[in-house]
Design a protein around this motif. Structure first.
Motif, mmCIF file in Angstrom:
data_model
loop_
_atom_site.group_PDB
_atom_site.id
_atom_site.type_symbol
_atom_site.label_atom_id
_atom_site.label_comp_id
_atom_site.label_asym_id
_atom_site.label_seq_id
_atom_site.Cartn_x
_atom_site.Cartn_y
_atom_site.Cartn_z
ATOM 1 N N ASN A 49 0.813 -1.219 0.000
ATOM 2 C CA ASN A 49 0.000 0.000 0.000
ATOM 3 C C ASN A 49 0.848 1.272 0.000
ATOM 4 O O ASN A 49 0.336 2.352 0.271
ATOM 5 C CB ASN A 49 -0.934 0.020 1.210
ATOM 6 N N ARG A 50 2.134 1.127 -0.279
ATOM 7 C CA ARG A 50 3.001 2.306 -0.321
ATOM 8 C C ARG A 50 3.442 2.547 -1.758
ATOM 9 O O ARG A 50 4.048 1.690 -2.396
ATOM 10 C CB ARG A 50 4.238 2.115 0.562
ATOM 11 N N ARG A 51 3.141 3.731 -2.267
ATOM 12 C CA ARG A 51 3.497 4.053 -3.648
ATOM 13 C C ARG A 51 4.915 4.620 -3.710
ATOM 14 O O ARG A 51 5.253 5.552 -2.985
ATOM 15 C CB ARG A 51 2.486 5.043 -4.230
ATOM 16 N N VAL A 52 5.717 4.050 -4.581
ATOM 17 C CA VAL A 52 7.095 4.499 -4.800
ATOM 18 C C VAL A 52 7.390 4.457 -6.292
ATOM 19 O O VAL A 52 6.801 3.675 -7.046
ATOM 20 C CB VAL A 52 8.120 3.624 -4.038
ATOM 21 N N LYS A 75 5.288 9.061 2.400
ATOM 22 C CA LYS A 75 5.669 8.903 3.801
ATOM 23 C C LYS A 75 4.452 9.236 4.644
ATOM 24 O O LYS A 75 3.682 10.140 4.312
ATOM 25 C CB LYS A 75 6.839 9.819 4.173
ATOM 26 N N ILE A 76 4.278 8.493 5.725
ATOM 27 C CA ILE A 76 3.131 8.708 6.609
ATOM 28 C C ILE A 76 3.649 9.019 8.007
ATOM 29 O O ILE A 76 3.986 8.109 8.763
ATOM 30 C CB ILE A 76 2.215 7.476 6.644
ATOM 31 N N PRO A 77 3.774 10.294 8.357
ATOM 32 C CA PRO A 77 4.261 10.661 9.698
ATOM 33 C C PRO A 77 3.348 10.118 10.792
ATOM 34 O O PRO A 77 2.213 10.550 10.935
ATOM 35 C CB PRO A 77 4.255 12.196 9.674
ATOM 36 N N GLY A 78 3.840 9.159 11.525
ATOM 37 C CA GLY A 78 3.066 8.596 12.623
ATOM 38 C C GLY A 78 1.885 7.751 12.201
ATOM 39 O O GLY A 78 1.058 7.378 13.035
ATOM 40 N N GLY A 79 1.794 7.425 10.897
ATOM 41 C CA GLY A 79 0.658 6.652 10.403
ATOM 42 C C GLY A 79 1.027 5.225 10.048
ATOM 43 O O GLY A 79 2.086 4.725 10.432
ATOM 44 N N CYS A 94 3.903 13.222 0.018
ATOM 45 C CA CYS A 94 4.732 12.746 -1.091
ATOM 46 C C CYS A 94 6.084 13.451 -1.070
ATOM 47 O O CYS A 94 6.148 14.687 -1.071
ATOM 48 C CB CYS A 94 4.036 12.991 -2.426
ATOM 49 N N PHE A 95 7.156 12.668 -1.058
ATOM 50 C CA PHE A 95 8.514 13.190 -0.974
ATOM 51 C C PHE A 95 9.316 12.834 -2.225
ATOM 52 O O PHE A 95 9.200 11.730 -2.753
ATOM 53 C CB PHE A 95 9.247 12.601 0.233
ATOM 54 N N TRP A 125 -0.764 10.864 -8.247
ATOM 55 C CA TRP A 125 -1.175 10.102 -7.064
ATOM 56 C C TRP A 125 -2.200 10.843 -6.217
ATOM 57 O O TRP A 125 -2.679 10.313 -5.222
ATOM 58 C CB TRP A 125 0.043 9.779 -6.204
ATOM 59 N N GLY A 126 -2.501 12.091 -6.576
ATOM 60 C CA GLY A 126 -3.524 12.841 -5.856
ATOM 61 C C GLY A 126 -3.006 13.794 -4.805
ATOM 62 O O GLY A 126 -3.798 14.326 -4.007
ATOM 63 N N PHE A 127 -1.707 14.074 -4.796
ATOM 64 C CA PHE A 127 -1.136 14.982 -3.804
ATOM 65 C C PHE A 127 -1.132 16.414 -4.333
ATOM 66 O O PHE A 127 -1.067 16.650 -5.544
ATOM 67 C CB PHE A 127 0.290 14.569 -3.453
ATOM 68 N N SER A 128 -1.180 17.361 -3.409
ATOM 69 C CA SER A 128 -1.164 18.779 -3.796
ATOM 70 C C SER A 128 0.117 19.478 -3.365
ATOM 71 O O SER A 128 0.297 20.663 -3.646
ATOM 72 C CB SER A 128 -2.372 19.507 -3.187
ATOM 73 N N GLU A 129 1.009 18.767 -2.647
ATOM 74 C CA GLU A 129 2.314 19.323 -2.285
ATOM 75 C C GLU A 129 3.396 18.264 -2.506
ATOM 76 O O GLU A 129 3.141 17.065 -2.419
ATOM 77 C CB GLU A 129 2.371 19.762 -0.821
ATOM 78 N N LEU A 130 4.595 18.750 -2.759
ATOM 79 C CA LEU A 130 5.765 17.882 -2.862
ATOM 80 C C LEU A 130 6.755 18.316 -1.786
ATOM 81 O O LEU A 130 6.992 19.506 -1.585
ATOM 82 C CB LEU A 130 6.428 18.014 -4.240
ATOM 83 N N TYR A 131 7.334 17.342 -1.088
ATOM 84 C CA TYR A 131 8.261 17.613 0.007
ATOM 85 C C TYR A 131 9.653 17.081 -0.326
ATOM 86 O O TYR A 131 9.805 16.110 -1.078
ATOM 87 C CB TYR A 131 7.776 16.934 1.302
#
Length: 207
Positions: A49-52, A75-79, A94-95, A125-131
């Motif tokens: 379940n982790r997209r890379v 990445k899932i902080p604390g998840g 998303c990083f 993937w549906g993210f609105s920010e990149l880290y």
């Protein structure tokens, strides 16, 4: 193997002009990097379940050596990665990671192009920010990301990294910065659920 060698050359320096025991440390780091990449991109129960994704730039088309590389990952902080990718409770971010460009290929827009590809993947993937995360003392990298519109989010003063130089491979404290940038044509959310009044510049100590 070429990818791991490129990353180690960029992040820790090449074997040229190194003492024999330092060359051994660099090879050890290369093995660590190879294993790390393999575990992230090899299908398994823990990563289902982790997209890379990873992207490479070759010098002369499909036959040339690798001169640029970037990873894109959730990445899932604390998840937990046990939740499905479409579950809103995952709180995934998303990083772009391990961005590396060979020294012989700098100033050609390769790093910018790789980040653009990472951003397109994050958007898909549906993210609105990149880290991104960068060592605070890596001034060139900090300036590079600042030019591309990344903003400071937080600093981890206790972060550690590998250190080459002593008789054995060791680690040292190296404060790490987390930076972010909104993805064009998406509806940005404030990072990690925080409401902010505007973008925050990268600390001057990192320039």
């Amino acid at each position: 193997e070429e990818v791991t060698r490129l990353c180690i050359d960029v992040f820790f320096g090449t074997e040229r002009d190194r003492w024999p025991w330092q060359r051994m440390q660099l090879r050890q780091l290369e093995q660590y990097q190879r294993t790390d990449l393999s575990l992230r991109h090899r299908p398994s129960r823990k990563t289902r379940n982790r997209r890379v994704a990873m992207y490479k730039v070759l010098e002369d088309g499909l036959e040339g050596e690798i001169i640029g590389f970037v990873e894109v990952m959730e990445k899932i902080p604390g998840g937990s990665y046990d939740l499905p990718v479409d579950d809103p409770n995952r709180n995934a971010k998303c990083f772009a990671a391990n961005l590396a460009v060979a020294s012989s290929a700098r100033k050609r827009g390769i790093g910018k192009a790789l980040l653009s590809q990472a951003e397109q993947t994050a958007k898909k993937w549906g993210f609105s920010e990149l880290y991104v995360q960068v060592d605070e003392d890596n001034r060139n990298a900090c300036k590079f990301y600042e030019r591309l519109g990344f903003n400071f989010l937080l600093k981890d003063p206790a972060a550690r990294r590998f250190s080459v130089g002593f008789l054995t491979l060791s680690s040292e404290t190296a404060p790490k910065l987390t930076l972010w940038r909104a993805i064009a044509n998406t509806r940005p959310l404030w990072p990690f659920g925080e409401r902010r009044q505007g973008a925050t510049a990268i600390p001057r100590s990192a320039e």
